[in-house]
Design an enzyme around this catalytic site. Sequence first.
Site, mmCIF file in Angstrom:
data_model
loop_
_atom_site.group_PDB
_atom_site.id
_atom_site.type_symbol
_atom_site.label_atom_id
_atom_site.label_comp_id
_atom_site.label_asym_id
_atom_site.label_seq_id
_atom_site.Cartn_x
_atom_site.Cartn_y
_atom_site.Cartn_z
ATOM 1 C CE LYS A 22 -1.899 1.732 4.004
ATOM 2 N NZ LYS A 22 -1.651 3.176 4.098
ATOM 3 N NE ARG A 121 0.036 10.141 9.709
ATOM 4 C CZ ARG A 121 -0.322 8.928 9.286
ATOM 5 N NH1 ARG A 121 -1.564 8.539 9.371
ATOM 6 N NH2 ARG A 121 0.572 8.117 8.783
HETATM 7 C C1 UD1 Z 1 4.245 6.783 6.436
HETATM 8 C C2 UD1 Z 1 3.372 5.565 6.232
HETATM 9 C C3 UD1 Z 1 2.829 5.065 7.558
HETATM 10 C C4 UD1 Z 1 3.973 4.828 8.526
HETATM 11 C C5 UD1 Z 1 4.857 6.073 8.630
HETATM 12 C C6 UD1 Z 1 6.096 5.855 9.499
HETATM 13 C C7 UD1 Z 1 2.446 5.907 4.025
HETATM 14 C C8 UD1 Z 1 1.223 6.147 3.203
HETATM 15 N N1 UD1 Z 1 2.279 5.914 5.354
HETATM 16 O O1 UD1 Z 1 3.415 7.794 6.990
HETATM 17 O O2 UD1 Z 1 2.133 3.852 7.329
HETATM 18 O O3 UD1 Z 1 3.423 4.555 9.797
HETATM 19 O O4 UD1 Z 1 5.308 6.461 7.320
HETATM 20 O O5 UD1 Z 1 6.843 4.784 8.995
HETATM 21 O O6 UD1 Z 1 3.525 5.670 3.516
HETATM 22 N N2 UD1 Z 1 6.000 14.558 10.957
HETATM 23 C C9 UD1 Z 1 6.063 15.903 11.305
HETATM 24 N N3 UD1 Z 1 6.037 16.831 10.291
HETATM 25 C C10 UD1 Z 1 5.964 16.477 8.968
HETATM 26 C C11 UD1 Z 1 5.915 15.091 8.645
HETATM 27 C C12 UD1 Z 1 5.936 14.160 9.659
HETATM 28 O O7 UD1 Z 1 6.119 16.257 12.469
HETATM 29 O O8 UD1 Z 1 5.945 17.374 8.100
HETATM 30 C C13 UD1 Z 1 5.994 13.539 12.041
HETATM 31 C C14 UD1 Z 1 4.667 12.751 12.079
HETATM 32 O O9 UD1 Z 1 3.680 13.446 12.802
HETATM 33 C C15 UD1 Z 1 5.081 11.464 12.723
HETATM 34 C C16 UD1 Z 1 6.507 11.260 12.198
HETATM 35 O O10 UD1 Z 1 6.960 12.541 11.759
HETATM 36 O O11 UD1 Z 1 5.100 11.609 14.110
HETATM 37 C C17 UD1 Z 1 6.607 10.252 11.065
HETATM 38 O O12 UD1 Z 1 5.829 10.681 9.995
HETATM 39 P P1 UD1 Z 1 6.126 10.255 8.481
HETATM 40 O O13 UD1 Z 1 7.405 9.490 8.391
HETATM 41 O O14 UD1 Z 1 5.981 11.491 7.654
HETATM 42 O O15 UD1 Z 1 4.929 9.273 8.207
HETATM 43 P P2 UD1 Z 1 3.905 9.301 7.014
HETATM 44 O O16 UD1 Z 1 4.610 9.610 5.735
HETATM 45 O O17 UD1 Z 1 2.719 10.125 7.400
#
Ligand code: UD1
Length: 417
Positions: A22, A121
């Site tokens: 996914k 998020r």
């Molecule tokens: C992706 C995955 C999800 C997985 C996650 C971590 C997809 C569709 N989803 O989610 O299944 O659980 O990676 O492996 O690929 N954060 C910030 N600011 C930002 C971006 C992120 O603070 O601009 C924080 C988030 O709130 C979270 C952490 O960083 O606490 C990890 O987020 P991220 O790696 O971006 O996860 P996703 O891409 O949302």
Amino acid sequence: MQNLIINGGKKLNGTIKVHGAKNSVLPIISASILMNGKSVLHNCPDLSDVDAALEILKFLGINSQKSGSDISIASITPENYIIPDELMRKMRSSVMFLGSILGRTGKAVITTPGGCMLGPRPIDIHISALKKLGAKVKENRGTLEFSAKGGLKGADILLDFPSVGATENVILAATLAKGITIIRNAALEPEISDLINFLNAAGARISSGGTGTVIIDGVSELDCAEHTIIPDRIETATYMAAAAATGGDISLKNANASHMLSVIEVLRKTGCEIISGDSLISIHAPERLKPVKSVKTSVYPGFPTDAGPLLISALTTASGTSVFCENIFQNRYVFVNELSRFGANISTYGTIAIVEGRRALSSAHCRCTDLRGGAALVIAALKAEGESEIGNICHIKRGYENIAENFRQLGADIKEV
Ligand code: UD1
């Protein structure tokens, strides 16, 4: 509203095939916005999130067709650069369309993706990286308007945290930008390599040494590409955790053990025997799992946050106390209250979850709170003697194709009603 009815207490046994990932197919569908002509994706999972991604393409004027696990996408310059709020809300990961729409059209309008059950998020890392590429951003009552007059320009970008989504968005935005972009502290997840491979097959020039630095040498246009999506490592972990929980013996075809080393290591500590070969992982679980002293989630190649709930659920009947530390999502343990309905003994203190193993779980009625938490409830219900009912399974359907059918093939008594 659909529910799962599970008559638990049976050891899982047999062989099934893992679907495509996914978290790969979604950014790859987004990447098709940068391309020209007909791309074909093989091994795509049939999920509601994938349908939501194809709906976004349709809104942008890009047609796609599903045939079994193949999706073909006829890419053209999008007719639109706005993702309406109702499409943004359908799928939390719709934010990853931002980089490709902006990269292709020089403009993009999205609404701020809402928080979810796993906690806030934010997309601050995405936004500050896109600004470095020359994007101007205006926020207007929940709508974010991005523009880059004259197109995006390559830049040297250091991410504050190796966010998966932000790394993907910058790769997508920088592919057609002028000049070279360097992303430092980039995420290393296998799904990111899959995205890079798809883009490179269409003519992009992106390299990543697997060291946290991604270098994108912008090109003026892309062709189309044929690509096979990598196996879903979290779906693989789900079936492995279910086999572990039930004392089962299963094999998973089309799996990639090299993407799952941290999960395999933890499962081995519980006493499971795991053999991996060419696209095949077999797991043989003991009668009762051993507890694991410490499981800490972290970015890849560390133990994935998405696999935490699955292992917590399996270890609720271990022969002692296991300790989990969640380092990625603030509210990851939101499912724990529902899991407790099965008699699981779990205490949470901020990022820590202490799982006291019990000899058995009892059947329960419960509701999914989120995708992986929902899968954790299914694992508990497969283990617990008697009939359990799990509601709100729309969460599970976002990430698992035919979960009931797959577990039935492994000998479980499970049906969707
Ligand atoms: C992706 C995955 C999800 C997985 C996650 C971590 C997809 C569709 N989803 O989610 O299944 O659980 O990676 O492996 O690929 N954060 C910030 N600011 C930002 C971006 C992120 O603070 O601009 C924080 C988030 O709130 C979270 C952490 O960083 O606490 C990890 O987020 P991220 O790696 O971006 O996860 P996703 O891409 O949302």
